[in-house]
Scaffold this motif. Structure first.
Motif, PDB file in Angstrom:
ATOM      1  N   VAL A  27      28.550 -32.206   6.464  1.00  0.00           N
ATOM      2  CA  VAL A  27      29.126 -32.205   7.813  1.00  0.00           C
ATOM      3  C   VAL A  27      28.626 -33.427   8.580  1.00  0.00           C
ATOM      4  O   VAL A  27      27.579 -33.983   8.274  1.00  0.00           O
ATOM      5  N   THR A  28      29.407 -33.830   9.568  1.00  0.00           N
ATOM      6  CA  THR A  28      28.907 -34.773  10.576  1.00  0.00           C
ATOM      7  C   THR A  28      28.930 -34.003  11.890  1.00  0.00           C
ATOM      8  O   THR A  28      29.265 -32.816  11.916  1.00  0.00           O
ATOM      9  N   GLU A  29      28.626 -34.683  12.967  1.00  0.00           N
ATOM     10  CA  GLU A  29      28.552 -33.961  14.231  1.00  0.00           C
ATOM     11  C   GLU A  29      29.888 -33.275  14.555  1.00  0.00           C
ATOM     12  O   GLU A  29      29.914 -32.134  15.010  1.00  0.00           O
ATOM     13  N   HIS A  30      30.989 -33.972  14.314  1.00  0.00           N
ATOM     14  CA  HIS A  30      32.290 -33.417  14.721  1.00  0.00           C
ATOM     15  C   HIS A  30      33.183 -32.981  13.572  1.00  0.00           C
ATOM     16  O   HIS A  30      34.264 -32.436  13.816  1.00  0.00           O
ATOM     17  N   TYR A  31      32.764 -33.255  12.332  1.00  0.00           N
ATOM     18  CA  TYR A  31      33.657 -32.971  11.211  1.00  0.00           C
ATOM     19  C   TYR A  31      32.985 -32.147  10.122  1.00  0.00           C
ATOM     20  O   TYR A  31      31.779 -32.260   9.902  1.00  0.00           O
ATOM     21  N   VAL A  32      33.810 -31.362   9.432  1.00  0.00           N
ATOM     22  CA  VAL A  32      33.389 -30.690   8.201  1.00  0.00           C
ATOM     23  C   VAL A  32      34.137 -31.392   7.067  1.00  0.00           C
ATOM     24  O   VAL A  32      35.356 -31.566   7.149  1.00  0.00           O
ATOM     25  N   VAL A  33      33.423 -31.807   6.052  1.00  0.00           N
ATOM     26  CA  VAL A  33      34.067 -32.481   4.916  1.00  0.00           C
ATOM     27  C   VAL A  33      34.223 -31.464   3.780  1.00  0.00           C
ATOM     28  O   VAL A  33      33.237 -30.884   3.325  1.00  0.00           O
ATOM     29  N   VAL A  34      35.450 -31.232   3.355  1.00  0.00           N
ATOM     30  CA  VAL A  34      35.701 -30.207   2.340  1.00  0.00           C
ATOM     31  C   VAL A  34      36.115 -30.858   1.027  1.00  0.00           C
ATOM     32  O   VAL A  34      37.179 -31.467   0.927  1.00  0.00           O
ATOM     33  N   PRO A  35      35.264 -30.738   0.016  1.00  0.00           N
ATOM     34  CA  PRO A  35      35.607 -31.316  -1.283  1.00  0.00           C
ATOM     35  C   PRO A  35      36.571 -30.409  -2.045  1.00  0.00           C
ATOM     36  O   PRO A  35      36.455 -29.187  -1.959  1.00  0.00           O
ATOM     37  N   GLU A  36      37.487 -30.982  -2.757  1.00  0.00           N
ATOM     38  CA  GLU A  36      38.346 -30.199  -3.658  1.00  0.00           C
ATOM     39  C   GLU A  36      38.203 -30.787  -5.056  1.00  0.00           C
ATOM     40  O   GLU A  36      38.863 -31.755  -5.431  1.00  0.00           O
ATOM     41  N   MET A  37      37.294 -30.170  -5.819  1.00  0.00           N
ATOM     42  CA  MET A  37      36.996 -30.642  -7.185  1.00  0.00           C
ATOM     43  C   MET A  37      38.084 -30.165  -8.127  1.00  0.00           C
ATOM     44  O   MET A  37      38.584 -29.047  -7.958  1.00  0.00           O
TER      45      MET A  37
END
Ligand SMILES: CC(=O)/C=C/C=C(C)/C=C/C1=C(C)CCCC1(C)C
Ligand SMILES: CC(/C=C/C=O)=C\C=C\C=O
Ligand SMILES: [Fe+2]
Length: 534
Positions: free
Chosen positions: A274-284
């Motif tokens: 995550v960053t302060e304003h974002y969630v990073v969602v990986p799709e493996m």
């Protein structure tokens, strides 16, 4: 199309650097045969030796099953204690410290992991199957008290009571006695009743001080007492969905959803940054597989299947709106653990991309098979650990369809082995320079070094106790520190003689500053957390 529903527990205010926002959680929901399956993710942890009598609270031996060492291990007299069930249910006592524990280090390091891999004569097959063993290192005024204890999950208690496997673990499933029981089992799989609550993966401290052990099933979240290691009970979410949770509550609020782009089954997400304003969602492209979920016997990739044709993606969700603000195709990848993420900006301060780093296994799934207990216990001196690197994703935020993935430094710096990472928690979601992880000195069959990675200089400094297995190096910053690496790194080691000790390394120099021998070697553990002294 499969979709992810997101949930985060956000126990801490983000900007308070002492309050570590590590306890995000994600729930994957997918539709199989018209039933919604919810899989919740954690985030993102006898004889007492003479010189060290300790306080043996209980001597309930766990009757370890017979483990036969490989010829090479036997020749080297190398013990397999890291991969052998913990010898007794619990122990606690003060340890003799060699060196100096900094006086500012006051608090408790908790580490969770699958430490008991058998029921009676039946041996589990995969590292991730074991019943949870919680270890506690309590630091106070330069002194150190260690304790360990089994988590009293329903799955653990039932297996002890009935002397057989009663719930579905990562790779093990109870064997139905007859066809009727098999049908019942399928129903229980769909309802979730047969899934394990064995919280053996990690441990997090919530913003309100509660300590919760986690695994990848929704019922696994278990509240424990960080002082006594008592199991206090199931962490019951008060919502019936997935999402973000305020401190002091048990209720999550939906943040948003991610549509998987690579076909009907969701990719496995073990952690995400995550960053302060974002969630990073990986799709493996390593995706859940309905057929494999139904099988009682493990398949080569367990509940998963490798689908390179489905491609790999990274999605970026805005925390405030829940909207997907970027979704890009990236090169194929395999990772369990994200290290961190931060924003990339141009000269005018505009956000151009998100950089997300992970322990990446060169898009090779064989690491999952390398983590079978049989493999871990049969090291023959051959170099069999698959290569890994710091995989750095660049996710453009300008609408471009593709992101990139490259090694952040030459993997030879850390012996081309890499996993079980930590950073200074104050740098979570921010531009950062240092990561701590387990690396490799080859030949080996498992990461066997501790490594401090300098992502700016692209260099690593490595610590090794030949023949030993160190657990995830955990960074604790010095209160008042202004430098990112000002602090200590804690790890627990099981050495080649089968003994164990806690080690403290200086975060800056990466030199050893203290070690304290355990009464006996402990099994390998996974993730940990820090509970500061109140
Ligand atoms: C220890 C670790 O890193 C991972 C543990 C994963 C577990 C316990 C996964 C359990 C599962 C089931 C019991 C059935 C459904 C699928 C899956 C989430 C893999
Ligand atoms: C031990 C491990 C993953 C643990 C998951 O929580 C990965 C080890 C990888 C070896 O390189
Ligand atoms: Fe993990």
């Amino acid at each position: 199309m499969a979709s992810f529903a997101f949930s985060t527990i956000k126990p801490y205010s983000y900007d308070n650097s002492k309050n570590i926002d590590r306890s995000y959680r994600l729930k994957q929901e997918s539709s199989l045969f018209g039933k919604t399956i919810s899989i919740e993710k954690k985030i993102f942890s006898r004889e007492v030796c003479d010189e060290n009598p300790g306080l043996s609270i209980s001597n309930v031996a766990t009757k370890p099953a017979v483990i036969v060492p490989s010829k090479q291990d036997a020749e080297n007299n190398r013990k397999l204690v890291a991969w052998t069930s913990v010898r007794q249910e619990r122990w606690q006592g003060e340890l003799h410290v060699q060196g100096k524990i900094p006086l500012w280090l006051n608090g408790t390091y908790l580490r969770n992991g699958p430490g008991l891999w058998h029921i009676g004569d039946y041996n589990f097959r995969h590292l991730f199957d074991g019943y949870a063993t919680l270890v506690r290192l309590h630091f106070e005024n330069g002194r150190l008290v260690m304790g360990h204890r089994q988590i009293e999950s329903e799955a653990y208690k039932a297996s002890k009571k009935h002397n057989k496997l009663c719930y579905r673990e990562f790779s093990e499933a109870p064997k139905p006695d007859n066809f009727l029981a098999y049908i019942g089992d399928l129903a229980n799989l769909f309802s979730g009743a047969s899934l394990t609550d064995n919280a053996n993966t990690g441990v997090v401290r919530l913003g309100d001080g509660r300590v919760v052990c986690l695994t990848e099933t929704i019922k696994g979240s278990t509240v424990v007492d960080p002082n006594t290691l008592d199991t206090l009970g199931r962490f019951q979410f008060s919502d019936n969905l997935v999402v973000r949770m305020d401190p002091g509550t048990n209720e999550r609020k939906v943040m948003g959803r991610v549509k998987c782009r690579g076909g009907p089954s969701p990719g496995w997400v073990h952690s995400f940054p995550v960053t302060e304003h974002y969630v990073v969602v990986p799709e493996m492209p390593l995706r859940y597989c309905a057929q494999n979920l139904l099988k009682a016997e493990p398949t080569p990739l367990y509940k998963f299947q490798w689908h390179p044709e489905s491609k790999a993606y990274m999605h970026v969700m805005c925390k405030a709106s829940g909207k997907i603000v970027a979704s890009v195709e990236v090169p194929l990848f395999v990772t369990f653990h994200f290290i961190n993420a931060h924003l990339e900006r141009d000269e005018d301060g505009r956000v151009t991309a998100i950089i997300a780093d992970c322990c990446e296994h060169n898009a090779d799934t064989t690491i999952l098979q390398k983590l079978t207990l049989q493999n871990l216990r049969s090291y023959s001196g051959q170099d069999v650990l698959p290569d890994a690197r710091v995989g750095r994703f660049r996710i453009p935020m300008d609408g471009s369809p593709y992101g990139s993935l490259e090694a952040a430094l030459n993997p030879n710096e850390h012996g081309k082995g890499l996993d079980m990472c930590s950073i200074n928690p104050a740098f979570l979601g921010k531009k950062y320079r240092y990561a701590y992880a387990c690396g490799a000195q080859r030949p080996c069959n498992f990461p066997n070094t501790l490594t401090k990675i300098d992502l700016t200089e692209k260099k690593a400094k490595n610590w090794l106790d030949e023949g030993s297995i160190p657990s995830e190096p955990f960074f604790v910053p010095r209160p008042g520190a202004t430098e990112e690496d000002d602090g200590v790194v804690i790890s627990m080691i099981t050495d080649k003689n089968g003994e164990g000790y806690a080690v403290l390394l200086d975060g800056t120099t990466f030199e050893e500053i203290a070690r304290a021998k355990f009464p006996y070697g402990l099994p390998y553990g996974l993730h940990g957390c820090w509970v500061p002294k109140t």
